[in-house]
Write an enzyme that holds these catalytic residues in place. Structure first.
Site, PDB file in Angstrom:
ATOM      1  N   LEU A   1       0.824  -1.211   0.000  1.00 49.65           N
ATOM      2  CA  LEU A   1       0.000   0.000   0.000  1.00 49.65           C
ATOM      3  C   LEU A   1       0.861   1.265   0.000  1.00 49.65           C
ATOM      4  O   LEU A   1       1.741   1.427   0.837  1.00 49.65           O
ATOM      5  CB  LEU A   1      -0.915  -0.009   1.235  1.00 49.65           C
ATOM      6  N   ASP A   2       0.587   2.174  -0.919  1.00 44.25           N
ATOM      7  CA  ASP A   2       1.283   3.466  -1.018  1.00 44.25           C
ATOM      8  C   ASP A   2       2.770   3.339  -1.316  1.00 44.25           C
ATOM      9  O   ASP A   2       3.521   4.298  -1.127  1.00 44.25           O
ATOM     10  CB  ASP A   2       1.100   4.305   0.268  1.00 44.25           C
TER      11      ASP A   2
END
Lengths: 289, 289, 289, 289
Positions: C232-233
């Protein structure tokens, strides 16, 4: 911005819990003292129950006597209204010590802006844990003190630095100073030590931000000037800026490109600090640019 | 960007009328000479019938002998294919003369970047129509020549300057030099004289751009680095940038704020010129950043 | 930049381990196929033993037949030289699905740029976990699919979305889509899902970046467009930008101010993806702007 | 910035020749009316003998009755102290007419920001000299009036427009409206007509700025929002910004790239105008952002 470098200008910073009529009270006070307001800035964190911040720049006729009177009366006003305040006069320049290690770009930016009078400040001394920059600093007529520092000698070294600073310096700038100051040292200069961190905080907190920026593949690199607190890289941010990079920049190129934004960000932050434009509120700043 | 400061790298600039196969021809030529291409940039003003521009950065093994051979063979290739070309080696730094008057900010930016090796250049001399900056220039070990100049003495002064420059300098930077060079002088250094103009050209062409920017009430001030031609302020633009200002800036403040953007823009332009990243096309430039 | 929207232009992306002569080989190949090179971009991570990236934009006469031949011959060339490659034609627009939740600013920016032909793309569908934006999307003649999603229904919902997308879509844009896609979903579109994150990554990774930016007292807020990976990210960053804020911005104001930079950053990233200007290298991108 | 969209907030703009005690006078006045000051901005062109500008944002309890009283008392104060003033209430949104021709990017930016409530404004009508944008405007429920205009019909067309506007509109935005308004028309809305010019004024005053920017080889293109006066492109500048371009941008590409900066600059200027943050001083503006 202010081009007035003459001696008849003063700056008053005030903060207090939000209360009705505080602007009237202070401006009436200044009017009674025949102060001519030139710039007025104000901020409140919450008009209902927040903290109120105010910066007033004003001229005084017959400066020397009226400034003394105003300062003395301010003590009374501040007590009655529970104000935190700070009054300064353009007649008395702030005195800045620069701490530096081996890299000279941030140091030189400050020296050039001091020399050109872009930043109206005095530099009574430069302190370094290395001797490398002694000659260049002294060529500008600025005293240079070499205080070597290792894990073992840190306490002594800081003690020595504090002695040199005592009574001679109003604030300190860490111009890429590669040592972490102790809580004891920091406590002597609360919100009076400015550091330049070579990243866009809070990205890349800690060491080697340019290498980590390179590895993460960011498209902009940044720099952050902040007041030093005991929480490393967590102090109140004064100024930040970024610079566009691309895939052609190797890790080493980021360092070179970064120097430029470091110089700009630090110089702006120092300039605002010197002109009393920065107020600290918890871990944040209000900057009246 | 290039961190390679070693001696085995060369740069080849080529321009010619657009023709099929030019990239193949040149890359085959380099392959035959065992050049290892590191960066390749290309531009065409019109794929049908425009001008083709190319910049190739490459490494050579056994540099000294192979560079000589490659340069000699390039003469043949260029003749056969009607190419304009320029070949340079990282072994030989460009030599830059700086012309300056009284203001030192642009000069100092160049000197600091030269000293830190951020701009890989030599500075054989600084020439000024005033004596003010003699000491600071000489403190960096750079020869300083004071050549006073008035309307009457201009021809002689330029002649004297040209004699000093002759054979010692590859290009000239006007770092806020407040004199207009004659067509005769300019003709000796075509596209080799860089000026920094303190406005966002073509806004505020001519004198006193900051005062005029103040009067017009612009919200950004700028600076422009360009090659000098006989048409004042009309030469090919290399780089421009701007800085936000507001109603608080007096005309004098604009000058101070502008210094910063002037320094940045000039330093970028000089850096690109030194690294052979700028190609001139009529009154415009192609910059392979 | 390219204004050529006609059908005789093609784009070739190549990546391979660095080897001598690769540029010659490919440009000779194109010359043999009578391709007229319009733009040529190249990058190598290390001239000795790195990865080589190349993007070539070229025109073909007699496009339809010659494109087929070139594509077929490229298979042979790529096998012989161990090249990764991707060939696309301006005749065939990429097809983009937009995933959105309730906020419409990023969606509308894409729709407007699609409608004005600033981004040459097709939008076969918009998928949302809410019904709110159905009317506005359909008013542009774009099919809108409402697929509600909860923790329990996620697997089914993603399955349904994949069926809708199958064969109809080349890449996906998450235009402030407030759901995390599963590894299974992501694996169907490797480096073909673009997300806009409302912070200057890696600062404020995770949820509520504007609130955290407010609390940290940063002076700039940012946005980051990146390819979606299972971390994530942490996917490859395509574009980032920032916007200056000050102490007057409440947390809610940051959200409003941030929309603007989100819109710009996402539109740029999508535009570059559509024009085949982005190459992925590990967790980073090379963007040939 | 202000997130307060509730009805208990008012804004007071004051300008007058600089005189001692003006801040005290006004803040005392507001205190007597139980106004709670939220934002206070001030500027003086010269502390000795300049013009003084002030903007105060304040909350009132029991708004409806106290606002009326305050407004009525302000007439007296203004007469006594010779103040120019303007008082507005957040309860009453400003009404904006948009004039547009064929290009819709500036129009759409305003419509989207109106729809998202980012700009708290009403749009009672859009007027165009072409019919092209009728459908899109009406799809947002905004009345659209097509008033064709030629040299011969200009007087009549303007008359018709003035009738439509009368009593329904507070200010006008020219969102790429390709007609020059007559002095008569402008005189009806002094400092109440905002234009977006697609250059960084005063560079490229007049027609075709993007083509001329291309021909001059500038490295940044810009946009300027200004109040319309009888001197074409010479009115007080509200906001300006620029965007970096390079040699790859054809003249047509500049137009596309420029749209983005036009949209941003115009939206900012309109937003500030709506929030009463812009004061005009001769041919310049003071913007209290």
């Amino acid at each position: 911005m202010s081009t007035n470098l003459e001696g008849n200008r003063a700056k008053l910073l005030i903060s207090c819990p939000e209360k009705p009529g505080i602007i009237s009270t202070v401006t009436n006070f200044l009017l009674e003292h025949k102060a001519n307001i030139v710039h007025f800035d104000q901020h409140t964190t919450d008009p209902q129950a927040g903290i109120f911040f105010m910066r007033i720049e004003f001229d005084l006729e017959d400066f020397d006597s009226s400034f003394v009177q105003l300062e003395s009366d301010l003590h009374v006003l501040a007590r009655d209204y529970d104000l935190d305040w700070q009054l300064s006069s353009n007649k008395k320049k702030k005195r800045m010590a620069i701490f530096v290690s081996k890299m000279d770009h941030a140091l030189m930016e400050l020296i050039l802006r001091w020399k050109s009078k872009e930043i109206p400040v005095e530099i009574p001394m430069v302190i370094s844990n290395h001797a490398d920059l002694k000659d260049v600093v002294e060529s500008y007529g600025i005293p240079f003190y070499h205080i070597p520092m290792s894990k073992e000698t840190k306490e002594d070294a800081e003690k020595k630095a504090l002695e040199l600073l005592k009574g001679k310096v109003d604030f300190i700038v860490l111009a890429r100073y590669m040592q972490i100051l102790s809580p004891n040292f920091i406590s002597k200069y609360p919100n009076q030590i400015i550091n330049i961190h070579h990243s866009f905080l809070p990205a890349f907190v800690g060491a080697n931000p340019y290498v980590r920026a390179f590895n993460r593949g960011v498209k902009l690199i940044g720099a952050t000037a902040h007041y030093v607190t005991n929480d490393l890289d967590e102090g109140p941010i004064i100024e930040q800026d970024v610079q566009r990079i691309n895939h052609r920049y190797a890790a080493e190129d980021l360092k070179i490109a970064g120097r430029y934004v470091e110089r700009r960000v630090l110089a702006e932050a120092v300039s605002w600090h010197v002109e009393d434009k920065v107020l600290v509120h918890g871990n944040k700043t209000i900057v009246f640019t």
